[in-house]
Scaffold this motif. Structure first.
Motif, PDB file in Angstrom:
ATOM      1  N   LEU A 103       0.835  -1.207   0.000  1.00 34.40           N
ATOM      2  CA  LEU A 103       0.000   0.000   0.000  1.00 34.40           C
ATOM      3  C   LEU A 103       0.870   1.258   0.000  1.00 34.40           C
ATOM      4  O   LEU A 103       0.567   2.230  -0.709  1.00 34.40           O
ATOM      5  N   ALA A 104       1.934   1.235   0.810  1.00 35.50           N
ATOM      6  CA  ALA A 104       2.832   2.397   0.864  1.00 35.50           C
ATOM      7  C   ALA A 104       3.485   2.627  -0.495  1.00 35.50           C
ATOM      8  O   ALA A 104       3.562   3.769  -0.981  1.00 35.50           O
ATOM      9  N   THR A 105       3.935   1.510  -1.130  1.00 36.72           N
ATOM     10  CA  THR A 105       4.551   1.629  -2.462  1.00 36.72           C
ATOM     11  C   THR A 105       3.540   2.154  -3.477  1.00 36.72           C
ATOM     12  O   THR A 105       3.845   3.042  -4.289  1.00 36.72           O
ATOM     13  N   THR A 106       2.334   1.605  -3.412  1.00 32.92           N
ATOM     14  CA  THR A 106       1.278   2.030  -4.342  1.00 32.92           C
ATOM     15  C   THR A 106       0.916   3.488  -4.125  1.00 32.92           C
ATOM     16  O   THR A 106       0.718   4.246  -5.088  1.00 32.92           O
ATOM     17  N   GLN A 107       0.833   3.902  -2.860  1.00 32.54           N
ATOM     18  CA  GLN A 107       0.497   5.287  -2.563  1.00 32.54           C
ATOM     19  C   GLN A 107       1.589   6.217  -3.090  1.00 32.54           C
ATOM     20  O   GLN A 107       1.295   7.303  -3.614  1.00 32.54           O
ATOM     21  N   ASN A 108       2.847   5.782  -2.946  1.00 32.73           N
ATOM     22  CA  ASN A 108       3.956   6.583  -3.488  1.00 32.73           C
ATOM     23  C   ASN A 108       3.830   6.717  -5.008  1.00 32.73           C
ATOM     24  O   ASN A 108       4.070   7.793  -5.575  1.00 32.73           O
ATOM     25  N   LYS A 109       3.466   5.599  -5.651  1.00 36.91           N
ATOM     26  CA  LYS A 109       3.281   5.640  -7.104  1.00 36.91           C
ATOM     27  C   LYS A 109       2.116   6.553  -7.472  1.00 36.91           C
ATOM     28  O   LYS A 109       2.186   7.312  -8.453  1.00 36.91           O
ATOM     29  N   ILE A 110       1.039   6.481  -6.686  1.00 33.73           N
ATOM     30  CA  ILE A 110      -0.124   7.348  -6.939  1.00 33.73           C
ATOM     31  C   ILE A 110       0.282   8.812  -6.779  1.00 33.73           C
ATOM     32  O   ILE A 110      -0.071   9.667  -7.601  1.00 33.73           O
ATOM     33  N   ASP A 111       1.047   9.089  -5.691  1.00 35.41           N
ATOM     34  CA  ASP A 111       1.513  10.468  -5.475  1.00 35.41           C
ATOM     35  C   ASP A 111       2.388  10.931  -6.641  1.00 35.41           C
ATOM     36  O   ASP A 111       2.276  12.083  -7.103  1.00 35.41           O
ATOM     37  N   THR A 112       3.270  10.015  -7.110  1.00 34.73           N
ATOM     38  CA  THR A 112       4.139  10.358  -8.241  1.00 34.73           C
ATOM     39  C   THR A 112       3.310  10.654  -9.485  1.00 34.73           C
ATOM     40  O   THR A 112       3.550  11.639 -10.208  1.00 34.73           O
ATOM     41  N   LYS A 113       2.304   9.786  -9.745  1.00 33.98           N
ATOM     42  CA  LYS A 113       1.436   9.980 -10.910  1.00 33.98           C
ATOM     43  C   LYS A 113       0.651  11.279 -10.789  1.00 33.98           C
ATOM     44  O   LYS A 113       0.475  12.006 -11.781  1.00 33.98           O
ATOM     45  N   GLU A 114       0.193  11.584  -9.591  1.00 33.61           N
ATOM     46  CA  GLU A 114      -0.542  12.832  -9.402  1.00 33.61           C
ATOM     47  C   GLU A 114       0.366  14.027  -9.669  1.00 33.61           C
ATOM     48  O   GLU A 114      -0.068  15.029 -10.260  1.00 33.61           O
ATOM     49  N   ASN A 115       1.630  13.926  -9.220  1.00 35.18           N
ATOM     50  CA  ASN A 115       2.581  15.002  -9.507  1.00 35.18           C
ATOM     51  C   ASN A 115       2.837  15.115 -11.010  1.00 35.18           C
ATOM     52  O   ASN A 115       2.931  16.223 -11.563  1.00 35.18           O
ATOM     53  N   GLU A 116       2.966  13.943 -11.668  1.00 30.63           N
ATOM     54  CA  GLU A 116       3.169  13.958 -13.113  1.00 30.63           C
ATOM     55  C   GLU A 116       1.950  14.520 -13.832  1.00 30.63           C
ATOM     56  O   GLU A 116       2.068  15.279 -14.803  1.00 30.63           O
ATOM     57  N   ILE A 117       0.776  14.144 -13.363  1.00 36.74           N
ATOM     58  CA  ILE A 117      -0.460  14.668 -13.960  1.00 36.74           C
ATOM     59  C   ILE A 117      -0.542  16.174 -13.765  1.00 36.74           C
ATOM     60  O   ILE A 117      -0.940  16.929 -14.661  1.00 36.74           O
ATOM     61  N   LYS A 118      -0.148  16.622 -12.541  1.00 40.86           N
ATOM     62  CA  LYS A 118      -0.145  18.058 -12.285  1.00 40.86           C
ATOM     63  C   LYS A 118       0.821  18.769 -13.226  1.00 40.86           C
ATOM     64  O   LYS A 118       0.496  19.822 -13.807  1.00 40.86           O
ATOM     65  N   ALA A 119       2.034  18.161 -13.377  1.00 36.59           N
ATOM     66  CA  ALA A 119       3.013  18.750 -14.296  1.00 36.59           C
ATOM     67  C   ALA A 119       2.480  18.755 -15.730  1.00 36.59           C
ATOM     68  O   ALA A 119       2.667  19.735 -16.480  1.00 36.59           O
ATOM     69  N   THR A 120       1.798  17.670 -16.093  1.00 45.49           N
ATOM     70  CA  THR A 120       1.218  17.599 -17.438  1.00 45.49           C
ATOM     71  C   THR A 120       0.113  18.629 -17.613  1.00 45.49           C
ATOM     72  O   THR A 120      -0.012  19.256 -18.682  1.00 45.49           O
ATOM     73  N   ASN A 121      -0.694  18.798 -16.582  1.00 46.83           N
ATOM     74  CA  ASN A 121      -1.746  19.828 -16.651  1.00 46.83           C
ATOM     75  C   ASN A 121      -1.122  21.212 -16.805  1.00 46.83           C
ATOM     76  O   ASN A 121      -1.639  22.057 -17.560  1.00 46.83           O
ATOM     77  N   ASP A 122      -0.012  21.437 -16.060  1.00 46.58           N
ATOM     78  CA  ASP A 122       0.687  22.715 -16.214  1.00 46.58           C
ATOM     79  C   ASP A 122       1.220  22.854 -17.638  1.00 46.58           C
ATOM     80  O   ASP A 122       1.155  23.947 -18.244  1.00 46.58           O
TER      81      ASP A 122
END
Length: 472
Positions: free
Chosen positions: A86-105
């Motif tokens: 779960l911790a690994t998955t949450q880290n991946k989710i956080d990373t994807k959210e950051n990437e999505i945010k960067a992509t949105n920017d």
């Protein structure tokens, strides 16, 4: 008729009285004692079998406890693994959210760039449109005026050399302008095509990237939900295993307590047998002494009778009123039942809770109340409900301070239990008499207030019945 061989003090007193008074000893009392010894032996054998059965139950329970603990450890490890995942998955989710945010920017920047390019494209399109119109006019003018032939005529129509230079320069300027217009037109069209291609490519790339990130995030969220569900299931299983473990530990504790009680009862039975055998020996000795006394008395009477007969024969008299000594009538020592139940009330108090199923006042679960409760204050004297031998005297689990007594009445064995005591005045293996003070009531163990808990178990501990019909 109530019979109890466990009251050694009373028995010894009766034996002493019998010896002092010269009362003959009944053979029936010896036979009764031997019969009771045999019954105690049978009861002791039964207790031994019950102990063996409890040992097996204890082993089975310990096996289940070990299996439960092993399963708990396995589930705990699974939970830890799920937590790590779960911790690994949450880290991946956080990373994807950051990437999505960067992509949105990036999309925002691209949108802004598209807006700028769109305006530039509009300007270019307007310039191209105007140049197209100008070029069309120029071409139409050249076509109407003969093209380059007309320009040559303009040059050669000069009136002087200076006019010739001036006319040539003007023609060159016109031609240069036409060439520049054509080059600019071509360059703008090329730039327009590049801008359009750039916008479309960037837009397609960023949109595809965002869709891929959103898909990856959706997959990660689905994995997280799956892991959360797995963890919830493991937690539920763990709670179930912990509850089972608690129940198994309680069962084990109950078995151990019952084993200790049976061991104490077995010891009490052995002591009862020893007391009975001692009484048999004492009664047999008394019987021998009584038989010897009777033999001596008979010899004395016989000698006296022979003497009298000799005197009568010598005096030639018939003495019909000769002195004869009659033997004293035999008596049998028995203890009587005053009527009603076998046991007296161990303490004076009103009944506050009866025998049967009830909601436990502490644990809030439905369970058997294996005895009755009497509302008495702490320190109220506690007496033995009948003659017997103390099998247990000490602290025991929820009972707190407890006294258990083994009784033998009318050919049957009983165990009485008195719990939550504040004081214990007797010890295991001690013989007690009915009405003897053995302790004091209290509020120890699992208790909500001062009271006496009293149980009756016919046939030995483990068979609780309603005590009220046994009380008088």
């Amino acid at each position: 008729m109530k019979k109890s061989i466990l009251s050694s003090m009373t028995a010894v007193a009766l034996l002493s009285t019998a010896v002092t008074a010269g009362t003959p000893v009944s053979a029936e009392s010896i036979d009764d004692l031997k019969e009771q010894i045999n019954e105690h032996e049978q009861e002791k054998s039964k207790i031994s079998e019950e102990k063996n059965s409890l040992n097996k139950d204890k082993q089975d329970t310990e096996t289940k406890i070990n299996e439960n603990l092993s399963e708990q450890e396995s589930v705990e490890n699974e939970i830890l693994d799920i937590d790590d995942e779960l911790a690994t998955t949450q880290n991946k989710i956080d990373t994807k959210e950051n990437e999505i945010k960067a992509t949105n920017d990036e999309i925002d920047d691209l949108t802004e760039r598209i807006g700028t390019l769109t305006k530039e494209i509009e300007v270019l399109e307007d310039k191209i449109e105007k140049r197209d119109a100008l070029l069309k006019d120029r071409l139409r003018s050249i076509q109407q005026n003969g093209g380059q032939i007309k320009l040559i005529q303009v040059i050669f129509g000069s009136k002087s050399f200076v006019d010739f230079i001036s006319r040539t320069s003007a023609v060159n300027t016109i031609m240069d302008q036409d060439k520049q217009i054509m080059e600019e037109q071509a360059a703008d069209k090329q730039l327009l095509a590049e801008h359009k291609q750039e916008v479309e490519e960037k837009k397609d790339t960023v949109v595809a990237k965002k869709e891929e990130l959103e898909l990856q995030k959706t997959e990660l969220l689905a994995l997280k939900d799956q892991l959360d569900n797995q963890k919830k299931e493991r937690k539920t299983l763990m709670a179930k295993l912990e509850k089972e473990q608690e129940n198994l530990e309680e069962i084990k504790l109950t078995i151990e307590e019952e084993h200790a009680i049976l061991a104490a009862e077995e010891k009490a039975q052995a002591q009862a047998i020893a007391l009975a055998e001692q009484k048999v020996g004492e009664l047999e000795q008394l019987a021998k002494e009584e038989a010897e006394r009777k033999r001596q008395e008979a010899e004395r009477r016989k000698a006296e009778q022979e003497r009298q007969e000799r005197e009568s024969h010598n005096n030639n008299t018939n003495n019909d009123n000769s002195n004869k000594v009659a033997s004293a009538p035999e008596t049998k020592v028995e203890s009587g039942n005053t009527g009603g139940g076998y046991f007296i009330y161990p303490a004076n108090g009103r009944l506050t809770s009866g025998f049967g199923m009830r909601n436990h006042p502490i644990f809030n679960v439905s369970r058997l109340h294996a005895g009755v409760d009497f509302g008495v204050g702490t320190g109220t004297p506690l007496v033995a409900p009948a003659d017997g031998v103390v099998s247990t005297a000490g602290t025991m689990g929820g009972f707190g301070n407890v006294i258990m007594i083994s009784h033998y009445i009318d050919g049957k064995s009983y165990t009485t239990v008195m719990a939550h005591l504040s004081r214990i005045d007797v010890s295991s293996g001690q013989a007690v008499t009915q009405g003897q003070v053995i302790g004091a009531t209290g509020n120890t163990g699992n208790s909500t207030g001062p009271h006496l808990h009293f149980e009756v178990h016919p046939g030995g501990y483990g068979n609780p019945v309603d005590p009220m019909p046994f009380l008088r």
